[in-house]
Design a protein around this motif. Structure first.
Motif, PDB file in Angstrom:
ATOM      1  N   HIS A  37      33.209  44.081  31.304  1.00 37.88           N
ATOM      2  CA  HIS A  37      33.193  44.846  32.547  1.00 37.88           C
ATOM      3  C   HIS A  37      32.863  43.937  33.719  1.00 37.88           C
ATOM      4  O   HIS A  37      32.258  42.876  33.557  1.00 37.88           O
ATOM      5  CB  HIS A  37      32.158  45.968  32.478  1.00 37.88           C
ATOM      6  CG  HIS A  37      32.240  46.807  31.242  1.00 37.88           C
ATOM      7  ND1 HIS A  37      33.057  47.913  31.145  1.00 37.88           N
ATOM      8  CD2 HIS A  37      31.614  46.691  30.038  1.00 37.88           C
ATOM      9  CE1 HIS A  37      32.930  48.455  29.937  1.00 37.88           C
ATOM     10  NE2 HIS A  37      32.060  47.732  29.252  1.00 37.88           N
ATOM     11  N   VAL A  38      33.238  44.375  34.900  1.00 36.56           N
ATOM     12  CA  VAL A  38      32.858  43.704  36.139  1.00 36.56           C
ATOM     13  C   VAL A  38      32.166  44.745  37.002  1.00 36.56           C
ATOM     14  O   VAL A  38      32.670  45.864  37.178  1.00 36.56           O
ATOM     15  CB  VAL A  38      34.081  43.115  36.873  1.00 36.56           C
ATOM     16  CG1 VAL A  38      33.666  42.485  38.193  1.00 36.56           C
ATOM     17  CG2 VAL A  38      34.778  42.085  35.979  1.00 36.56           C
ATOM     18  N   VAL A  39      31.008  44.396  37.553  1.00 32.59           N
ATOM     19  CA  VAL A  39      30.158  45.391  38.198  1.00 32.59           C
ATOM     20  C   VAL A  39      29.578  44.842  39.496  1.00 32.59           C
ATOM     21  O   VAL A  39      29.433  43.627  39.664  1.00 32.59           O
ATOM     22  CB  VAL A  39      29.015  45.800  37.237  1.00 32.59           C
ATOM     23  CG1 VAL A  39      28.161  44.602  36.893  1.00 32.59           C
ATOM     24  CG2 VAL A  39      28.165  46.907  37.812  1.00 32.59           C
ATOM     25  N   SER A  40      29.253  45.742  40.392  1.00 33.19           N
ATOM     26  CA  SER A  40      28.465  45.393  41.575  1.00 33.19           C
ATOM     27  C   SER A  40      27.450  46.498  41.801  1.00 33.19           C
ATOM     28  O   SER A  40      27.814  47.649  42.040  1.00 33.19           O
ATOM     29  CB  SER A  40      29.350  45.249  42.820  1.00 33.19           C
ATOM     30  OG  SER A  40      28.536  45.104  43.972  1.00 33.19           O
ATOM     31  N   ALA A  41      26.171  46.143  41.707  1.00 26.86           N
ATOM     32  CA  ALA A  41      25.120  47.123  41.955  1.00 26.86           C
ATOM     33  C   ALA A  41      24.981  47.424  43.435  1.00 26.86           C
ATOM     34  O   ALA A  41      24.413  48.443  43.811  1.00 26.86           O
ATOM     35  CB  ALA A  41      23.787  46.616  41.402  1.00 26.86           C
ATOM     36  N   VAL A  42      25.507  46.547  44.287  1.00 25.91           N
ATOM     37  CA  VAL A  42      25.457  46.731  45.738  1.00 25.91           C
ATOM     38  C   VAL A  42      26.722  47.408  46.240  1.00 25.91           C
ATOM     39  O   VAL A  42      26.696  48.324  47.056  1.00 25.91           O
ATOM     40  CB  VAL A  42      25.252  45.371  46.440  1.00 25.91           C
ATOM     41  CG1 VAL A  42      25.434  45.504  47.937  1.00 25.91           C
ATOM     42  CG2 VAL A  42      23.869  44.823  46.112  1.00 25.91           C
TER      43      VAL A  42
ATOM     44  N   GLY B 140      37.828  45.956  30.121  1.00 21.22           N
ATOM     45  CA  GLY B 140      38.714  45.617  29.016  1.00 21.22           C
ATOM     46  C   GLY B 140      39.340  44.254  29.207  1.00 21.22           C
ATOM     47  O   GLY B 140      38.653  43.265  29.504  1.00 21.22           O
ATOM     48  N   ASP B 141      40.655  44.183  29.059  1.00 18.65           N
ATOM     49  CA  ASP B 141      41.355  42.898  29.070  1.00 18.65           C
ATOM     50  C   ASP B 141      41.196  42.151  30.395  1.00 18.65           C
ATOM     51  O   ASP B 141      40.997  40.930  30.410  1.00 18.65           O
ATOM     52  CB  ASP B 141      42.839  43.106  28.766  1.00 18.65           C
ATOM     53  CG  ASP B 141      43.081  43.544  27.326  1.00 18.65           C
ATOM     54  OD1 ASP B 141      42.168  43.351  26.491  1.00 18.65           O
ATOM     55  OD2 ASP B 141      44.162  44.084  27.042  1.00 18.65           O
ATOM     56  N   GLY B 142      41.316  42.869  31.525  1.00 20.59           N
ATOM     57  CA  GLY B 142      41.189  42.209  32.823  1.00 20.59           C
ATOM     58  C   GLY B 142      39.812  41.613  33.021  1.00 20.59           C
ATOM     59  O   GLY B 142      39.668  40.463  33.476  1.00 20.59           O
ATOM     60  N   ALA B 143      38.785  42.382  32.680  1.00 21.10           N
ATOM     61  CA  ALA B 143      37.411  41.894  32.821  1.00 21.10           C
ATOM     62  C   ALA B 143      37.141  40.737  31.856  1.00 21.10           C
ATOM     63  O   ALA B 143      36.453  39.767  32.208  1.00 21.10           O
ATOM     64  CB  ALA B 143      36.430  43.029  32.575  1.00 21.10           C
ATOM     65  N   ARG B 144      37.692  40.820  30.665  1.00 22.84           N
ATOM     66  CA  ARG B 144      37.502  39.728  29.699  1.00 22.84           C
ATOM     67  C   ARG B 144      38.178  38.451  30.189  1.00 22.84           C
ATOM     68  O   ARG B 144      37.612  37.348  30.043  1.00 22.84           O
ATOM     69  CB  ARG B 144      38.065  40.124  28.337  1.00 22.84           C
ATOM     70  CG  ARG B 144      37.874  39.045  27.274  1.00 22.84           C
ATOM     71  CD  ARG B 144      38.272  39.520  25.902  1.00 22.84           C
ATOM     72  NE  ARG B 144      37.927  38.538  24.885  1.00 22.84           N
ATOM     73  CZ  ARG B 144      37.970  38.762  23.574  1.00 22.84           C
ATOM     74  NH1 ARG B 144      38.341  39.955  23.130  1.00 22.84           N
ATOM     75  NH2 ARG B 144      37.644  37.828  22.722  1.00 22.84           N
ATOM     76  N   ARG B 145      39.348  38.577  30.764  1.00 30.53           N
ATOM     77  CA  ARG B 145      40.039  37.401  31.297  1.00 30.53           C
ATOM     78  C   ARG B 145      39.223  36.754  32.417  1.00 30.53           C
ATOM     79  O   ARG B 145      39.105  35.526  32.493  1.00 30.53           O
ATOM     80  CB  ARG B 145      41.420  37.819  31.800  1.00 30.53           C
ATOM     81  CG  ARG B 145      42.271  36.660  32.301  1.00 30.53           C
ATOM     82  CD  ARG B 145      43.594  37.171  32.836  1.00 30.53           C
ATOM     83  NE  ARG B 145      44.297  36.132  33.568  1.00 30.53           N
ATOM     84  CZ  ARG B 145      45.255  36.368  34.433  1.00 30.53           C
ATOM     85  NH1 ARG B 145      45.656  37.614  34.687  1.00 30.53           N
ATOM     86  NH2 ARG B 145      45.846  35.371  35.064  1.00 30.53           N
TER      87      ARG B 145
ATOM     88  N   GLU C 225      42.311  35.598  43.053  1.00 32.38           N
ATOM     89  CA  GLU C 225      43.145  34.448  42.696  1.00 32.38           C
ATOM     90  C   GLU C 225      43.669  34.576  41.266  1.00 32.38           C
ATOM     91  O   GLU C 225      44.802  34.182  40.973  1.00 32.38           O
ATOM     92  CB  GLU C 225      42.341  33.156  42.826  1.00 32.38           C
ATOM     93  CG  GLU C 225      41.987  32.766  44.252  1.00 32.38           C
ATOM     94  CD  GLU C 225      41.067  31.553  44.299  1.00 32.38           C
ATOM     95  OE1 GLU C 225      40.844  30.956  43.213  1.00 32.38           O
ATOM     96  OE2 GLU C 225      40.589  31.200  45.381  1.00 32.38           O
ATOM     97  N   LEU C 226      42.836  35.130  40.408  1.00 33.58           N
ATOM     98  CA  LEU C 226      43.212  35.267  39.001  1.00 33.58           C
ATOM     99  C   LEU C 226      44.170  36.442  38.780  1.00 33.58           C
ATOM    100  O   LEU C 226      44.795  36.552  37.723  1.00 33.58           O
ATOM    101  CB  LEU C 226      41.950  35.437  38.155  1.00 33.58           C
ATOM    102  CG  LEU C 226      42.052  35.180  36.654  1.00 33.58           C
ATOM    103  CD1 LEU C 226      42.491  33.745  36.386  1.00 33.58           C
ATOM    104  CD2 LEU C 226      40.712  35.455  35.986  1.00 33.58           C
ATOM    105  N   GLY C 227      44.268  37.333  39.770  1.00 33.10           N
ATOM    106  CA  GLY C 227      45.182  38.469  39.665  1.00 33.10           C
ATOM    107  C   GLY C 227      44.677  39.610  38.822  1.00 33.10           C
ATOM    108  O   GLY C 227      45.485  40.372  38.257  1.00 33.10           O
ATOM    109  N   VAL C 228      43.347  39.770  38.736  1.00 36.52           N
ATOM    110  CA  VAL C 228      42.806  40.843  37.898  1.00 36.52           C
ATOM    111  C   VAL C 228      42.244  42.003  38.719  1.00 36.52           C
ATOM    112  O   VAL C 228      41.714  42.964  38.152  1.00 36.52           O
ATOM    113  CB  VAL C 228      41.698  40.300  36.967  1.00 36.52           C
ATOM    114  CG1 VAL C 228      42.282  39.313  35.977  1.00 36.52           C
ATOM    115  CG2 VAL C 228      40.561  39.669  37.765  1.00 36.52           C
ATOM    116  N   VAL C 229      42.361  41.945  40.039  1.00 39.90           N
ATOM    117  CA  VAL C 229      41.799  42.988  40.899  1.00 39.90           C
ATOM    118  C   VAL C 229      42.792  44.127  41.067  1.00 39.90           C
ATOM    119  O   VAL C 229      43.987  43.910  41.264  1.00 39.90           O
ATOM    120  CB  VAL C 229      41.416  42.407  42.278  1.00 39.90           C
ATOM    121  CG1 VAL C 229      40.910  43.511  43.200  1.00 39.90           C
ATOM    122  CG2 VAL C 229      40.359  41.319  42.121  1.00 39.90           C
TER     123      VAL C 229
END
Length: 363
Positions: free
Chosen positions: A306-311, A269-274, A252-256
């Motif tokens: 950063h955005v992370v998924s351990a799974v 960076g910027d996308g993850a911070r947003r 929805e935020l458009g950062v993917v």
């Protein structure tokens, strides 16, 4: 379209927070004098003495992140080959290490911890083979491989067990203070819904955890004769990206973003911070909107997001990512089960934080 399943996989982990691993109490970045043995139960320093601490509130996914580190691998073409090996510690540490690997092989989440574990992992690796310079050739004309230097640093997980964030103990503060880099895990599911109740108490918000931890850490530094300014390199990691609600909000935020055949991701960076700032602003947790201001205790030039998924997302073998079948956690016998653990951005964050520290050291 696959019917959404509420991702309750962290029910066990909400009380798991694996606790503190010992690191040397020397000044940050210091290397012990030759001949001086580390305290009993504590590992000797890594090759360059660099230490990274993993911390965060209960349920943030610290132990699952560590499990992803033990079972996953970075992109070898870009980062080379890396391993994580437990060093030092005690019987509890040995149990944690073996439990993490056993649970991973069974597709299970880490069990809740009941005591603080003395635990450190030695991270070692070599970057991809560099092309040889023009003059570095054998007489036959065959290029002579350029030597690859082995990299080495320590990663420790810092926290108390239990679902509620207790006031940081002296040992915890020392471990964080002595670290060169910090991995701060943020649980977005605690922000997208009312705080869950564990037992008869509401789980602490992210702000409640940081509001206790960071001021106490600054006071600890002042008492040691230092500045209240936090000088570590900080990687702010929004976890559980594979959770349907978290993934939906990022879209929805458009950062993917996405590679042609790989899983979706949020660029660091910027996308993850947003995304992080949006979660704080919208959070159901009281005071979470103040978290970005609280993090100004760190030098902004040493903070990354950063955005992370351990799974990770589930991708059918031999197929591309499918929006209708990406759920990687199912309920089996009343417990969350991982279909196929495919960590996303786990190793990359750890290596990237190490590289940031090394770049500053070389200046």
């Amino acid at each position: 379209m696959q019917e959404p399943v509420r991702n309750t996989r962290y029910a066990d982990e909400s009380t798991e927070d694996v606790p503190a691993n010992p690191v040397s109490a020397q000044p940050r970045g210091a290397i012990p004098m030759p001949g001086r043995e580390p305290p009993a139960g504590r590992p000797g320093p890594s090759r360059n003495g660099i230490k990274i601490a993993l911390f965060g509130p209960a349920s943030a996914g610290k132990t699952t992140f560590l499990q992803g580190l033990l079972t996953g691998q970075p992109n070898r073409e870009r980062h080379g080959e890396w391993t994580a090996t437990r060093v030092g510690g005690d019987g509890a540490g040995e149990t944690l290490d073996s439990d993490l690997r056993r649970h991973a092989m069974r597709g299970e989440f880490p069990a809740a911890s009941t005591r603080r574990a003395a635990e450190t992992w030695r991270i070692q690796g070599r970057y991809p083979q560099a092309p040889p310079p023009p003059r570095r050739r054998l007489l036959s004309g065959t290029p002579l491989p350029a030597p690859r230097r082995e990299e080495s640093f320590d990663l420790t997980i810092v926290d108390r067990p239990g679902s509620h964030s207790l006031r940081p103990a002296e040992e915890m503060l020392r471990e964080i203070n002595d670290a060169d880099g910090l991995l701060l895990m943020i649980d977005p599911t605690l922000m997208l819904q009312p705080l869950p109740v564990v037992g008869d108490k509401e789980l602490d918000s992210t702000m409640a955890y940081l509001f206790r931890m960071l001021p106490d850490l600054a006071s600890h530094r002042v008492n040691d004769g230092g500045s209240p300014r936090l000088t570590q390199h900080l990687a702010v990691c929004v976890s559980k990206f594979d959770d349907p609600a978290v993934y939906a909000r990022a879209k929805e935020l458009g950062v993917v973003d996405r590679e042609p055949t790989g899983p979706p991701f949020v660029p660091s960076g910027d996308g993850a911070r947003r995304f992080f700032t949006d979660l704080c602003d919208r959070s159901a947790g009281p005071g979470d909107f103040q978290i970005p201001n609280l993090l100004t205790r760190f030098d902004e030039n040493r903070v990354d997001y950063h955005v992370v998924s351990a799974v990770g997302f589930y991708i059918e073998p031999g197929h591309d990512f499918d929006e209708g079948t990406f759920l990687n956690v199912i309920q089996r016998n009343g417990k969350p089960h991982i279909k196929r653990q495919m960590p996303l951005n786990v190793w990359e964050i750890v290596i990237g934080l190490y590289e940031s520290i090394m770049r500053e050291r070389r200046r």
